[in-house]
Design a protein around this motif. Structure first.
Motif, mmCIF file in Angstrom:
data_model
loop_
_atom_site.group_PDB
_atom_site.id
_atom_site.type_symbol
_atom_site.label_atom_id
_atom_site.label_comp_id
_atom_site.label_asym_id
_atom_site.label_seq_id
_atom_site.Cartn_x
_atom_site.Cartn_y
_atom_site.Cartn_z
ATOM 1 N N ALA A 97 0.831 -1.200 0.000
ATOM 2 C CA ALA A 97 0.000 0.000 0.000
ATOM 3 C C ALA A 97 0.872 1.258 0.000
ATOM 4 C CB ALA A 97 -0.931 -0.002 1.211
ATOM 5 N N GLN A 98 1.956 1.231 0.755
ATOM 6 C CA GLN A 98 2.866 2.384 0.765
ATOM 7 C C GLN A 98 3.490 2.596 -0.603
ATOM 8 O OE1 GLN A 98 5.637 1.622 3.935
ATOM 9 N NE2 GLN A 98 4.109 1.969 5.542
ATOM 10 N N ASP A 99 3.916 1.496 -1.228
ATOM 11 C CA ASP A 99 4.481 1.603 -2.585
ATOM 12 C C ASP A 99 3.444 2.126 -3.569
ATOM 13 O OD1 ASP A 99 6.927 0.674 -1.772
ATOM 14 O OD2 ASP A 99 6.620 -1.374 -2.501
ATOM 15 N N CYS A 100 2.237 1.619 -3.449
ATOM 16 C CA CYS A 100 1.163 2.038 -4.355
ATOM 17 C C CYS A 100 0.853 3.521 -4.165
ATOM 18 C CB CYS A 100 -0.076 1.185 -4.105
ATOM 19 S SG CYS A 100 -1.441 1.542 -5.202
ATOM 20 N N ALA A 101 0.785 3.965 -2.910
ATOM 21 C CA ALA A 101 0.509 5.375 -2.639
ATOM 22 C C ALA A 101 1.636 6.258 -3.196
ATOM 23 C CB ALA A 101 0.347 5.607 -1.141
ATOM 24 N N GLN A 102 2.860 5.801 -3.066
ATOM 25 C CA GLN A 102 3.984 6.555 -3.625
ATOM 26 C C GLN A 102 3.894 6.617 -5.152
ATOM 27 O OE1 GLN A 102 6.155 8.344 -1.859
ATOM 28 N NE2 GLN A 102 6.879 9.121 -3.808
ATOM 29 N N ASP A 103 3.545 5.503 -5.787
ATOM 30 C CA ASP A 103 3.358 5.493 -7.239
ATOM 31 C C ASP A 103 2.251 6.466 -7.652
ATOM 32 O OD1 ASP A 103 5.324 3.590 -7.473
ATOM 33 O OD2 ASP A 103 3.937 1.896 -7.722
ATOM 34 N N LEU A 104 1.182 6.514 -6.857
ATOM 35 C CA LEU A 104 0.084 7.436 -7.171
ATOM 36 C C LEU A 104 0.523 8.893 -7.000
ATOM 37 C CD1 LEU A 104 -2.909 5.521 -5.586
ATOM 38 C CD2 LEU A 104 -2.588 6.007 -8.008
ATOM 39 N N ARG A 105 1.353 9.157 -6.002
ATOM 40 C CA ARG A 105 1.862 10.530 -5.828
ATOM 41 C C ARG A 105 2.752 10.925 -7.013
ATOM 42 N NH1 ARG A 105 1.902 8.662 -0.566
ATOM 43 N NH2 ARG A 105 0.450 9.777 0.760
ATOM 44 N N ASN A 106 3.576 9.990 -7.467
ATOM 45 C CA ASN A 106 4.387 10.254 -8.660
ATOM 46 C C ASN A 106 3.501 10.498 -9.872
ATOM 47 O OD1 ASN A 106 6.747 9.933 -7.197
ATOM 48 N ND2 ASN A 106 6.987 7.777 -7.754
ATOM 49 N N LEU A 107 2.442 9.704 -9.981
ATOM 50 C CA LEU A 107 1.488 9.891 -11.076
ATOM 51 C C LEU A 107 0.822 11.260 -10.966
ATOM 52 C CD1 LEU A 107 -0.038 8.643 -13.499
ATOM 53 C CD2 LEU A 107 -1.705 7.784 -11.841
ATOM 54 N N GLN A 108 0.555 11.686 -9.752
ATOM 55 C CA GLN A 108 -0.049 12.986 -9.517
ATOM 56 C C GLN A 108 0.848 14.103 -10.081
ATOM 57 O OE1 GLN A 108 -0.478 13.783 -5.306
ATOM 58 N NE2 GLN A 108 -2.612 14.378 -5.603
ATOM 59 N N PHE A 109 2.140 14.018 -9.821
ATOM 60 C CA PHE A 109 3.067 15.017 -10.357
ATOM 61 C C PHE A 109 3.140 14.952 -11.882
ATOM 62 C CE2 PHE A 109 5.013 14.562 -6.015
ATOM 63 C CZ PHE A 109 4.640 15.820 -5.574
ATOM 64 N N ARG A 110 3.196 13.736 -12.416
ATOM 65 C CA ARG A 110 3.269 13.599 -13.873
ATOM 66 C C ARG A 110 1.988 14.097 -14.536
ATOM 67 N NH1 ARG A 110 4.759 8.138 -13.179
ATOM 68 N NH2 ARG A 110 3.318 7.555 -14.811
ATOM 69 N N TRP A 111 0.844 13.848 -13.876
ATOM 70 C CA TRP A 111 -0.425 14.339 -14.419
ATOM 71 C C TRP A 111 -0.450 15.867 -14.397
ATOM 72 C CZ3 TRP A 111 -4.075 12.990 -17.523
ATOM 73 C CH2 TRP A 111 -5.255 13.733 -17.572
ATOM 74 N N ALA A 112 -0.003 16.452 -13.302
ATOM 75 C CA ALA A 112 0.037 17.915 -13.211
ATOM 76 C C ALA A 112 0.933 18.487 -14.311
ATOM 77 C CB ALA A 112 0.531 18.356 -11.836
ATOM 78 N N GLU A 113 2.050 17.834 -14.565
ATOM 79 C CA GLU A 113 2.952 18.285 -15.629
ATOM 80 C C GLU A 113 2.275 18.136 -16.995
ATOM 81 O OE1 GLU A 113 7.209 17.017 -17.624
ATOM 82 O OE2 GLU A 113 6.744 16.356 -15.590
ATOM 83 N N ALA A 114 1.588 17.018 -17.212
ATOM 84 C CA ALA A 114 0.903 16.804 -18.488
ATOM 85 C C ALA A 114 -0.205 17.839 -18.695
ATOM 86 C CB ALA A 114 0.321 15.397 -18.544
ATOM 87 N N VAL A 115 -0.903 18.180 -17.624
ATOM 88 C CA VAL A 115 -1.964 19.185 -17.727
ATOM 89 C C VAL A 115 -1.356 20.559 -17.981
ATOM 90 C CG1 VAL A 115 -3.771 20.380 -16.410
ATOM 91 C CG2 VAL A 115 -3.636 17.885 -16.371
ATOM 92 N N THR A 116 -0.237 20.847 -17.311
ATOM 93 C CA THR A 116 0.427 22.135 -17.497
ATOM 94 C C THR A 116 0.885 22.310 -18.938
ATOM 95 O OG1 THR A 116 1.181 22.108 -15.211
ATOM 96 C CG2 THR A 116 2.319 23.593 -16.693
#
Length: 153
Positions: free
Chosen positions: A72-91
């Motif tokens: 779960a910790q690894d998954c949450a970290q992957d989701l946080r990384n995805l969050q940054f990549r999504w923000a970059e893609a939206v930007t």
């Protein structure tokens, strides 16, 4: 005289009959007591064995819960990384990918996906039990794979 002797024999016969019934009841009570003691010993042994396996099962459950917690910790970290990549893609508006067209056609997509990522992080981190946490990890990994695929096309 004959009548008096037969009454005495009847009384002696009744006394012997009562004695036999009392002896039979005493033997039955002794046997019942022995069965109760034997049953108690057997049930104590069964209880000890059941408790032994319960402790082993609890240790295994604790190990499983620990592994799921790490997942779960690894998954949450992957989701946080995805969050940054999504923000970059939206930007960058997904320039040069299919995401560019999707964001242009559906401006609310950026915010919807951001909320979904946030919800998945909360779901993974706050699942109350191991089974629910595994379900949350599975759902979030599927969502993460889908979103990464959407961003890479």
């Amino acid at each position: 005289m004959g009548k008096g002797g037969s009454g005495c024999a009847a009384v002696i016969g009744i006394i012997f009959l009562i004695a036999a019934v009392v002896w039979a009841a005493a033997i039955a009570v002794w046997l019942l007591g022995g069965l109760i003691v034997l049953g108690s010993v057997v049930m104590a042994i069964v209880g000890i064995v059941y408790a032994w396996f319960g402790v082993a099962h609890k240790k295994e459950s604790a190990r499983t819960a620990e592994v799921v917690e790490l997942m779960a910790q690894d998954c949450a970290q992957d989701l946080r990384n995805l969050q940054f990549r999504w923000a970059e893609a939206v930007t960058t508006r997904g320039i040069g990918t299919q995401l560019e067209d999707q964001l242009r056609l559906n401006p609310a997509l950026a915010e919807d996906r951001r909320r979904q990522i946030d919800a998945m992080i909360v779901l993974v981190e706050q699942a109350p039990a191991t089974e629910q946490r595994l379900d949350a990890i599975s759902q979030s990994e599927g969502f993460r794979h889908q979103l990464e695929k959407q961003m890479s096309q």
